[in-house]
Design an enzyme around this catalytic site. Structure first.
Site, PDB file in Angstrom:
ATOM      1  N   THR A 116       0.863  -1.183   0.000  1.00 28.65           N
ATOM      2  CA  THR A 116       0.000   0.000   0.000  1.00 28.65           C
ATOM      3  C   THR A 116       0.896   1.229   0.000  1.00 28.65           C
ATOM      4  O   THR A 116       1.902   1.271   0.717  1.00 28.65           O
ATOM      5  CB  THR A 116      -0.984   0.017   1.184  1.00 28.65           C
ATOM      6  N   GLU A 117       0.554   2.203  -0.849  1.00 30.31           N
ATOM      7  CA  GLU A 117       1.502   3.284  -1.134  1.00 30.31           C
ATOM      8  C   GLU A 117       1.762   4.235   0.020  1.00 30.31           C
ATOM      9  O   GLU A 117       2.651   5.074  -0.057  1.00 30.31           O
ATOM     10  CB  GLU A 117       1.092   4.070  -2.385  1.00 30.31           C
ATOM     11  N   ASN A 118       0.994   4.112   1.126  1.00 31.89           N
ATOM     12  CA  ASN A 118       1.314   4.944   2.281  1.00 31.89           C
ATOM     13  C   ASN A 118       2.417   4.341   3.147  1.00 31.89           C
ATOM     14  O   ASN A 118       2.753   4.901   4.189  1.00 31.89           O
ATOM     15  CB  ASN A 118       0.057   5.229   3.118  1.00 31.89           C
TER      16      ASN A 118
ATOM     17  N   HIS B 140       6.814   7.271   2.901  1.00 33.01           N
ATOM     18  CA  HIS B 140       5.973   7.424   1.720  1.00 33.01           C
ATOM     19  C   HIS B 140       6.815   7.549   0.448  1.00 33.01           C
ATOM     20  O   HIS B 140       6.490   6.971  -0.595  1.00 33.01           O
ATOM     21  CB  HIS B 140       5.118   8.685   1.913  1.00 33.01           C
TER      22      HIS B 140
ATOM     23  N   SER C 145       8.068   4.245  -0.652  1.00 34.98           N
ATOM     24  CA  SER C 145       6.980   3.481  -1.245  1.00 34.98           C
ATOM     25  C   SER C 145       6.827   3.820  -2.726  1.00 34.98           C
ATOM     26  O   SER C 145       6.676   2.936  -3.578  1.00 34.98           O
ATOM     27  CB  SER C 145       5.680   3.766  -0.499  1.00 34.98           C
TER      28      SER C 145
END
Length: 217
Positions: free
Chosen positions: A51-53, A90, A93
């Protein structure tokens, strides 16, 4: 999956998509129906969800009462972390995404064109969502793009179109689409039906698809 004369449910669409994710894949899940895919990893496969967070190793949604307010996905929904999961900044990511280190991304859609163009962040209307978020990075940096969406809008308009009328997330990026009616691949000839949902005929899909549908011959 349960046979029905109206196609697949949202859960069944997610389950069907999960069947096509190979063992040992790194997968990013978008907001909405795609989030449900994490529940349906086929037995014997290991799939690592991103998940990109800032989480690699996202698990299923927690049971009611067991939510951790500091453990959420990019859609701000509570998630769990599998053993060995990693947390990171972040920016790191997005370096994973932009560096082509994620194998598959599963996204929702407002429209998909027969060329594989994706529109999934805004209708372009006044007051619509103000920013695209990470979707443009995902469709540009992830190796394979799957879309899960209802075949038509609530008004009955097809989401599988000749040309997208909404602002684009990416051009020629979608590989496969999972709808309540069918699984379809984007090909140079148009949308190709790979599998029909229970109780759905090719003619049903043809009638509800605005873009070119490949006829097997």
């Amino acid at each position: 999956m349960t046979a029905a004369n109206h196609g697949w449910s949202r859960e069944e669409m997610a389950q069907r998509a999960a069947q096509d994710i190979p063992d040992a894949s790194y997968v990013n899940l978008g907001i909405g129906i795609p989030e449900k895919v994490a529940k349906y990893v086929p037995e014997g496969r290991e799939v690592i969800y991103h998940t990109e967070n800032g989480l690699l190793g996202m698990g299923e949604s927690p049971l009611p009462g067991e939510e951790d307010p500091e453990l959420i996905n990019a859609g701000k929904k509570p998630v769990t972390a599998i053993p060995g999961a990693a947390f990171f900044h972040h920016a790191d990511s997005f370096a994973m995404i932009r560096g082509h280190h994620i194998d598959i991304c599963v996204l929702g859609a407002m429209q998909v064109s027969e060329q594989g163009d994706l529109a999934n962040w805004s209708t372009g209307e006044t007051g619509a969502i103000p920013a695209v978020g990470g979707a443009m990075d995902l469709v540009a940096g992830v190796k394979t793009i799957y879309v899960i969406t209802q075949h038509c809008t609530r008004e009955g308009d097809s989401k599988l179109v000749e040309t997208c009328s909404y602002p684009l997330t990416g051009k020629k990026v979608v590989d496969r689409i999972y709808t309540d009616l069918a699984v379809l691949d984007v090909t140079p000839e148009g949308f190709k039906v790979i599998e029909l949902a229970p109780g759905i005929s090719f003619d049903d899909v043809l009638q509800k698809t605005a873009g070119k549908l490949v006829v097997e011959g």
